[in-house]
Scaffold this motif. Structure first.
Motif, mmCIF file in Angstrom:
data_model
loop_
_atom_site.group_PDB
_atom_site.id
_atom_site.type_symbol
_atom_site.label_atom_id
_atom_site.label_comp_id
_atom_site.label_asym_id
_atom_site.label_seq_id
_atom_site.Cartn_x
_atom_site.Cartn_y
_atom_site.Cartn_z
ATOM 1 N N ASP A 100 -7.672 -101.318 -91.095
ATOM 2 C CA ASP A 100 -7.000 -101.940 -90.902
ATOM 3 C C ASP A 100 -7.293 -101.956 -88.763
ATOM 4 O O ASP A 100 -7.140 -103.266 -88.469
ATOM 5 N N LEU A 101 -7.224 -101.151 -88.576
ATOM 6 C CA LEU A 101 -6.780 -100.733 -87.684
ATOM 7 C C LEU A 101 -8.385 -101.192 -86.299
ATOM 8 O O LEU A 101 -8.378 -100.837 -85.113
ATOM 9 N N ASP A 102 -9.623 -100.892 -86.810
ATOM 10 C CA ASP A 102 -10.561 -101.474 -86.629
ATOM 11 C C ASP A 102 -10.651 -103.086 -86.233
ATOM 12 O O ASP A 102 -10.622 -103.850 -86.535
ATOM 13 N N PRO A 103 -10.846 -102.702 -84.327
ATOM 14 C CA PRO A 103 -10.902 -104.533 -84.504
ATOM 15 C C PRO A 103 -12.195 -104.814 -84.700
ATOM 16 O O PRO A 103 -12.352 -106.435 -84.928
ATOM 17 N N ASN A 104 -13.683 -104.175 -85.284
ATOM 18 C CA ASN A 104 -14.466 -104.507 -85.481
ATOM 19 C C ASN A 104 -14.980 -105.085 -86.924
ATOM 20 O O ASN A 104 -16.229 -104.914 -87.882
ATOM 21 N N ARG A 105 -13.378 -104.448 -87.989
ATOM 22 C CA ARG A 105 -13.604 -105.116 -89.783
ATOM 23 C C ARG A 105 -14.225 -106.875 -89.892
ATOM 24 O O ARG A 105 -13.918 -107.603 -88.769
ATOM 25 N N LYS A 106 -14.607 -106.532 -90.903
ATOM 26 C CA LYS A 106 -15.609 -107.631 -91.261
ATOM 27 C C LYS A 106 -13.859 -108.698 -92.106
ATOM 28 O O LYS A 106 -13.202 -107.788 -92.393
ATOM 29 N N PRO A 107 -13.823 -110.116 -91.622
ATOM 30 C CA PRO A 107 -12.875 -110.709 -92.092
ATOM 31 C C PRO A 107 -12.593 -110.542 -93.039
ATOM 32 O O PRO A 107 -11.802 -111.080 -93.184
ATOM 33 N N GLY A 108 -13.488 -110.898 -94.187
ATOM 34 C CA GLY A 108 -13.124 -110.939 -95.279
ATOM 35 C C GLY A 108 -12.078 -110.165 -96.024
ATOM 36 O O GLY A 108 -11.822 -110.564 -97.349
ATOM 37 N N VAL A 109 -12.484 -108.699 -96.041
ATOM 38 C CA VAL A 109 -11.574 -108.081 -96.686
ATOM 39 C C VAL A 109 -10.267 -107.985 -95.911
ATOM 40 O O VAL A 109 -9.300 -107.530 -94.889
ATOM 41 N N GLU A 110 -9.289 -107.610 -97.056
ATOM 42 C CA GLU A 110 -7.534 -108.366 -97.037
ATOM 43 C C GLU A 110 -7.167 -106.321 -96.661
ATOM 44 O O GLU A 110 -7.513 -105.075 -96.796
ATOM 45 N N GLN A 111 -6.147 -106.244 -95.213
ATOM 46 C CA GLN A 111 -5.421 -105.175 -95.647
ATOM 47 C C GLN A 111 -4.304 -104.603 -96.248
ATOM 48 O O GLN A 111 -4.239 -105.392 -97.441
ATOM 49 N N CYS A 112 -4.520 -103.382 -95.767
ATOM 50 C CA CYS A 112 -3.059 -102.634 -96.468
ATOM 51 C C CYS A 112 -2.024 -103.062 -96.842
ATOM 52 O O CYS A 112 -1.538 -103.403 -97.481
ATOM 53 N N VAL A 113 -1.929 -103.659 -95.584
ATOM 54 C CA VAL A 113 -0.460 -103.664 -94.993
ATOM 55 C C VAL A 113 -0.277 -105.133 -93.973
ATOM 56 O O VAL A 113 -1.353 -104.889 -92.761
ATOM 57 N N THR A 114 -0.313 -105.999 -94.205
ATOM 58 C CA THR A 114 -0.545 -106.938 -93.448
ATOM 59 C C THR A 114 0.169 -107.134 -91.796
ATOM 60 O O THR A 114 1.193 -106.048 -92.002
ATOM 61 N N ASN A 115 -0.492 -107.115 -90.676
ATOM 62 C CA ASN A 115 -0.150 -107.205 -89.598
ATOM 63 C C ASN A 115 0.537 -105.952 -89.447
ATOM 64 O O ASN A 115 1.411 -106.272 -88.045
ATOM 65 N N VAL A 116 -0.016 -105.219 -89.349
ATOM 66 C CA VAL A 116 -0.336 -104.194 -89.440
ATOM 67 C C VAL A 116 -1.168 -103.818 -88.258
ATOM 68 O O VAL A 116 -1.792 -103.177 -88.771
ATOM 69 N N LYS A 117 -1.118 -103.297 -86.957
ATOM 70 C CA LYS A 117 -1.720 -103.249 -85.853
ATOM 71 C C LYS A 117 -1.733 -101.847 -84.650
ATOM 72 O O LYS A 117 -3.019 -101.547 -84.124
ATOM 73 N N SER A 118 -0.537 -101.770 -85.084
ATOM 74 C CA SER A 118 -0.714 -100.332 -83.624
ATOM 75 C C SER A 118 0.841 -99.482 -84.774
ATOM 76 O O SER A 118 1.275 -100.159 -86.198
ATOM 77 N N PHE A 119 0.686 -98.688 -83.784
ATOM 78 C CA PHE A 119 1.731 -97.339 -84.597
ATOM 79 C C PHE A 119 3.201 -97.889 -83.875
ATOM 80 O O PHE A 119 4.144 -97.935 -85.479
ATOM 81 N N THR A 120 3.275 -99.149 -83.628
ATOM 82 C CA THR A 120 4.886 -99.709 -83.932
ATOM 83 C C THR A 120 5.121 -100.959 -84.272
ATOM 84 O O THR A 120 5.910 -101.216 -84.427
ATOM 85 N N SER A 121 4.342 -101.135 -84.979
ATOM 86 C CA SER A 121 4.247 -102.801 -85.833
ATOM 87 C C SER A 121 4.402 -101.202 -87.097
ATOM 88 O O SER A 121 5.202 -102.135 -88.424
ATOM 89 N N ALA A 122 3.565 -99.698 -87.519
ATOM 90 C CA ALA A 122 3.774 -98.843 -88.862
ATOM 91 C C ALA A 122 5.365 -98.863 -88.491
ATOM 92 O O ALA A 122 5.564 -98.954 -89.003
#
Length: 420
Positions: A100-122
């Motif tokens: 989920d933290l990979d900026p080049n991930r495929k747009p169709g793949v759903e995240q485990c936790v939505t809107n968790v993009k960094s350690f601060t959001s985690a």
């Protein structure tokens, strides 16, 4: 050269005369000994060189309750911060493993936790999960079973931490010694004659209207003793019986009470006179225990009296009066005492020679009668002085005589001039 012989005989020399004077017994000054129990009830005891420190960690809850407030608050704050950081690291690892933290991930793949993009959001998501805030911007999905496991573990850990920390805070605020702040003792203890026996007395009271149920008062004498075998006991505790303990198991502490200990042959104060008491190093500990009526928690109040705080030949003044059908207590006189006739000898000597008490009471009665006679004579003198002063004032206001000479016959006419 021979020494000249003194004119004064040797029997009347000053050193010889001084040696013949009977000397009074000299008592040694009492060495200032540390109190075992302070007046506030705190124990004056320091624990040193404790090797098995791990025993305190086996009972973590009691250790947290016994800590001071500043340490408890620091532990309270650090426990929550550490748990949030620990699970924030777990959520970050879950997101990193899923890509989920990979900026080049495929747009169709759903995240485990939505809107968790960094350690601060985690970290923010960890706080939301543990304290159940739920802002709605971040949420878990069903794509990762690992994330569901971490969610369950964090909820269980959060509940355990909340239970321990909140329970610790509640126990510290509801400790029994808080109720003991309104249980008061007299600053001084007294020794006087009651029912023809020497008695040690103190006064206890409760400032609150809520009562202490099954209140029990215990007395102990703490002193340094040496056994016949030579063993030194620095803190020898001796139980002392009170009148309430002999009659019943508890006291009814509705109004301030005077706790009395009869100094008999079983008492550790039996052989102490007034002078010997001042030179002794004993300490009388008073313990008041009972159940708080409102909370049901057992409370205990303590204090102590050293020899300087025991007044020989004094008695507590009455402080309970009846006013308009209601009993009122004047706490401004709670510790006030008055002098009474009391023999200065020990209780043993008083039991062996009962005439000492009779002589003391007779002397007290004579001195009381003499004081009454002096007061009556002073009142009579004052009344006589006032009478003489009023007579003098009346004589000064007497009506003067005025003489008038008439021209006829030179006869004197005496008139009275009225002064208004």
């Amino acid at each position: 050269m021979l020494a000249r012989k003194s004119i004064i005989p040797e029997d009347f020399v000053l050193p010889v005369l001084v040696s013949r004077i009977p000397r009074k017994p000299v008592f040694r000054d009492r060495v200032n000994k540390a109190r075992f129990i302070a007046k506030s009830g705190a124990c004056n005891l320091a624990h040193k060189n404790i090797r098995e420190q791990g025993r305190f960690l086996q009972d973590v809850f009691t250790t947290l309750v016994d800590l001071k407030w500043r340490f408890t608050l620091v532990i309270f704050t650090m426990t929550f911060l550490c748990s949030w950081l620990l699970f924030a690291m777990g959520w970050w690892l879950v997101a990193f493993a899923h890509g989920d933290l990979d900026p080049n991930r495929k747009p169709g793949v759903e995240q485990c936790v939505t809107n968790v993009k960094s350690f601060t959001s985690a970290f923010l998501f960890s706080i939301e999960v543990q304290v159940t805030i739920g802002f709605g911007g971040r949420m878990i999905t069903e794509q990762c079973p690992t994330a569901i496991t971490v969610l369950i573990l964090q909820n269980i850990a959060g509940l355990i931490i909340n239970a321990i920390m909140l329970g610790c805070i509640f126990m510290k605020t509801a400790q029994s010694h808080r109720r003991a702040e309104t249980l008061i003792f007299s600053r001084q203890a007294v020794i006087a004659v009651r029912n023809n026996r020497l008695c040690f007395m103190i006064r206890v009271g409760d400032l609150r209207k809520s009562m202490i149920i099954n209140a029990v008062v215990r007395l102990q004498v703490v002193r340094k003793t040496t056994t016949p075998e030579g063993e030194v006991i620095p803190i020898h505790q001796i139980d002392v019986q009170t009148e309430s303990a002999m009659a019943s198991n508890s006291i009814f502490l509705l109004a301030p009470l005077i706790i009395c200990h009869v100094i008999d042959k079983d008492s550790p104060l039996y052989d102490l006179s007034a002078m010997e008491l001042q030179c002794s190093d004993l300490e009388v500990i008073v313990i008041l225990e009972g159940v708080v009526e409102t909370t049901g928690i057992t409370t205990q109040a303590r204090t102590s009296y050293v020899s300087e705080e025991i007044q020989w030949g004094h008695r507590f003044v009455p402080i309970v009066t009846e006013e308009e059908g209601v009993y009122s207590v004047d706490y401004s006189k709670f510790g006030n005492t008055v002098k009474v006739a009391t023999p200065r000898c020990s209780a043993r000597e008083l039991d062996e020679k009962p005439s000492i008490l009779i002589q003391t009471l007779q002397k007290s009665e004579l001195s009381h009668q003499n004081s009454l006679r002096k007061r009556n004579s002073m009142r009579r003198n004052n009344s006589m002085r006032k009478g003489n002063s009023t007579r003098r004032n009346n004589s000064a206001l007497a009506i003067p005589k005025v003489q008038f000479l008439t021209p006829e016959g030179g006869q004197n006419l005496t008139l009275l001039q009225h002064i208004t």
